[in-house]
Scaffold this motif. Structure first.
Motif, mmCIF file in Angstrom:
data_model
loop_
_atom_site.group_PDB
_atom_site.id
_atom_site.type_symbol
_atom_site.label_atom_id
_atom_site.label_comp_id
_atom_site.label_asym_id
_atom_site.label_seq_id
_atom_site.Cartn_x
_atom_site.Cartn_y
_atom_site.Cartn_z
ATOM 1 N N THR A 119 51.110 -27.784 -11.631
ATOM 2 C CA THR A 119 50.059 -28.345 -12.484
ATOM 3 C C THR A 119 49.926 -29.854 -12.306
ATOM 4 O O THR A 119 48.811 -30.388 -12.222
ATOM 5 N N LEU A 120 51.063 -30.551 -12.243
ATOM 6 C CA LEU A 120 51.003 -32.004 -12.080
ATOM 7 C C LEU A 120 50.395 -32.388 -10.741
ATOM 8 O O LEU A 120 49.674 -33.390 -10.648
ATOM 9 N N PHE A 121 50.660 -31.627 -9.716
ATOM 10 C CA PHE A 121 50.067 -31.916 -8.402
ATOM 11 C C PHE A 121 48.555 -31.777 -8.437
ATOM 12 O O PHE A 121 47.823 -32.590 -7.873
ATOM 13 N N LEU A 122 48.075 -30.750 -9.124
ATOM 14 C CA LEU A 122 46.628 -30.539 -9.248
ATOM 15 C C LEU A 122 45.971 -31.689 -10.001
ATOM 16 O O LEU A 122 44.944 -32.236 -9.564
ATOM 17 N N LEU A 123 46.549 -32.079 -11.133
ATOM 18 C CA LEU A 123 45.984 -33.176 -11.920
ATOM 19 C C LEU A 123 46.035 -34.497 -11.161
ATOM 20 O O LEU A 123 45.115 -35.317 -11.240
ATOM 21 N N GLY A 124 47.112 -34.718 -10.414
ATOM 22 C CA GLY A 124 47.218 -35.952 -9.644
ATOM 23 C C GLY A 124 46.160 -36.055 -8.562
ATOM 24 O O GLY A 124 45.566 -37.120 -8.356
ATOM 25 N N LEU A 125 45.887 -34.951 -7.886
ATOM 26 C CA LEU A 125 44.842 -34.975 -6.856
ATOM 27 C C LEU A 125 43.463 -35.213 -7.466
ATOM 28 O O LEU A 125 42.634 -35.913 -6.878
ATOM 29 N N MET A 126 43.216 -34.654 -8.625
ATOM 30 C CA MET A 126 41.925 -34.879 -9.282
ATOM 31 C C MET A 126 41.728 -36.351 -9.609
ATOM 32 O O MET A 126 40.637 -36.902 -9.401
ATOM 33 N N LEU A 127 42.758 -37.006 -10.118
ATOM 34 C CA LEU A 127 42.635 -38.430 -10.440
ATOM 35 C C LEU A 127 42.462 -39.273 -9.179
ATOM 36 O O LEU A 127 41.685 -40.239 -9.168
ATOM 37 N N MET A 128 43.167 -38.931 -8.125
ATOM 38 C CA MET A 128 43.025 -39.710 -6.887
ATOM 39 C C MET A 128 41.640 -39.541 -6.282
ATOM 40 O O MET A 128 41.062 -40.497 -5.745
ATOM 41 N N MET A 129 41.067 -38.361 -6.345
ATOM 42 C CA MET A 129 39.715 -38.167 -5.841
ATOM 43 C C MET A 129 38.700 -38.946 -6.666
ATOM 44 O O MET A 129 37.717 -39.466 -6.128
ATOM 45 N N ALA A 130 38.938 -39.034 -7.981
ATOM 46 C CA ALA A 130 38.043 -39.843 -8.823
ATOM 47 C C ALA A 130 38.125 -41.310 -8.464
ATOM 48 O O ALA A 130 37.138 -42.044 -8.555
ATOM 49 N N ALA A 131 39.295 -41.776 -8.047
ATOM 50 C CA ALA A 131 39.457 -43.189 -7.708
ATOM 51 C C ALA A 131 38.746 -43.546 -6.413
ATOM 52 O O ALA A 131 38.341 -44.695 -6.221
ATOM 53 N N PHE A 132 38.554 -42.593 -5.504
ATOM 54 C CA PHE A 132 37.942 -42.882 -4.209
ATOM 55 C C PHE A 132 36.424 -42.936 -4.275
ATOM 56 O O PHE A 132 35.782 -43.192 -3.262
ATOM 57 N N SER A 133 35.830 -42.697 -5.424
ATOM 58 C CA SER A 133 34.386 -42.804 -5.578
ATOM 59 C C SER A 133 34.040 -44.274 -5.821
ATOM 60 O O SER A 133 33.918 -44.722 -6.964
ATOM 61 N N GLY A 134 33.880 -45.015 -4.737
ATOM 62 C CA GLY A 134 33.666 -46.457 -4.863
ATOM 63 C C GLY A 134 32.354 -46.818 -5.521
ATOM 64 O O GLY A 134 32.263 -47.825 -6.237
ATOM 65 N N GLN A 135 31.315 -46.036 -5.301
ATOM 66 C CA GLN A 135 30.013 -46.344 -5.883
ATOM 67 C C GLN A 135 30.046 -46.292 -7.401
ATOM 68 O O GLN A 135 29.350 -47.041 -8.076
ATOM 69 N N ARG A 136 30.874 -45.409 -7.938
ATOM 70 C CA ARG A 136 30.913 -45.244 -9.402
ATOM 71 C C ARG A 136 31.603 -46.412 -10.093
ATOM 72 O O ARG A 136 31.343 -46.686 -11.266
ATOM 73 N N TRP A 137 32.471 -47.120 -9.396
ATOM 74 C CA TRP A 137 33.213 -48.206 -10.042
ATOM 75 C C TRP A 137 32.480 -49.537 -10.008
ATOM 76 O O TRP A 137 32.948 -50.499 -10.599
#
Length: 217
Positions: A119-137
């Protein structure tokens, strides 16, 4: 400065989420197992583990969706995914380093559970993918001081006067009426003499059309 606050938020949210997910998963698993054992259920028993999971989901959602900085989601994602990634190299060492036997409000806290089931691996990947959206930041562009917004078609006129309105003679449409008949009088029809049948021929004095050149026999 916003990157620093986002970094600190990631450091705090990662361990708190680990604890909340552990409490929710362990509570849900033990509750369902107990229902299967006794052959009956009570939905109120799932309220407490559902609250733990809901709070953890809200924290992760806020960290991953707020337009603050990508540093926080990236740090939290790495911290949550690191224990599971470590099991590929030294699974027994990682497992022994995770504390066991802790309790929160009298409930057991098996921190190894969300690591072992991924479960922690799944949640960690979701957060990292959200961080790579440069346009959104990127921050929203702000209008310059003193700049005025004008419509696409050009500036609108606000200097209208009473003389600008078209007069009655300038209109192309006919004036509106209420549907009354034309008041021009028409020529009355010839009347029949009294006593004549309505089915008889028309009066002899009636005028004939000008183009009539023959008589009916």
């Amino acid at each position: 400065m916003r990157h620093l606050w986002s970094f600190l938020a990631g450091l705090v949210v990662a361990p708190v989420t680990w604890v909340l997910v552990t409490l929710g998963q362990d509570g849900s698993a033990r509750t369902v197992a107990r229902w299967v054992e006794i052959g009956s259920f009570n939905s109120a028993n799932l309220i407490e583990p559902a609250v733990w999971l809901a709070v953890g989901g809200i924290l992760l959602g806020l960290l991953g969706t707020l337009r603050v900085s990508p540093v926080g989601p990236l740090v939290a994602g790495l911290l949550l995914a690191a224990p599971y990634v470590g099991t590929f190299v030294a699974p027994f060492t990682v497992r022994d380093r995770i504390p066991d036997g802790w309790k929160v409000l009298g409930d057991p806290l098996p921190l190894r559970l969300p690591v072992e089931n991924g479960t922690l691996f799944l949640l960690g990947l979701m957060l990292m993918m959200a961080a790579f959206s440069g346009q959104r930041w990127r921050q929203w562009p702000r209008p310059e001081a003193g700049a005025e917004l004008t419509p696409v078609d050009g500036p609108q006129r606000t200097d209208f006067t009473l003389s600008d309105w078209p007069t009655t003679s300038d209109r192309d449409t006919a004036p509106m009426t209420l549907g009354y008949p034309d008041p021009t009088p028409t020529e009355p029809l010839p009347r029949r003499a009294s006593g004549e049948s309505p089915w008889s021929a028309p009066p002899r004095g009636a005028s004939r059309p000008d183009d009539t050149t023959t008589e009916l026999r």
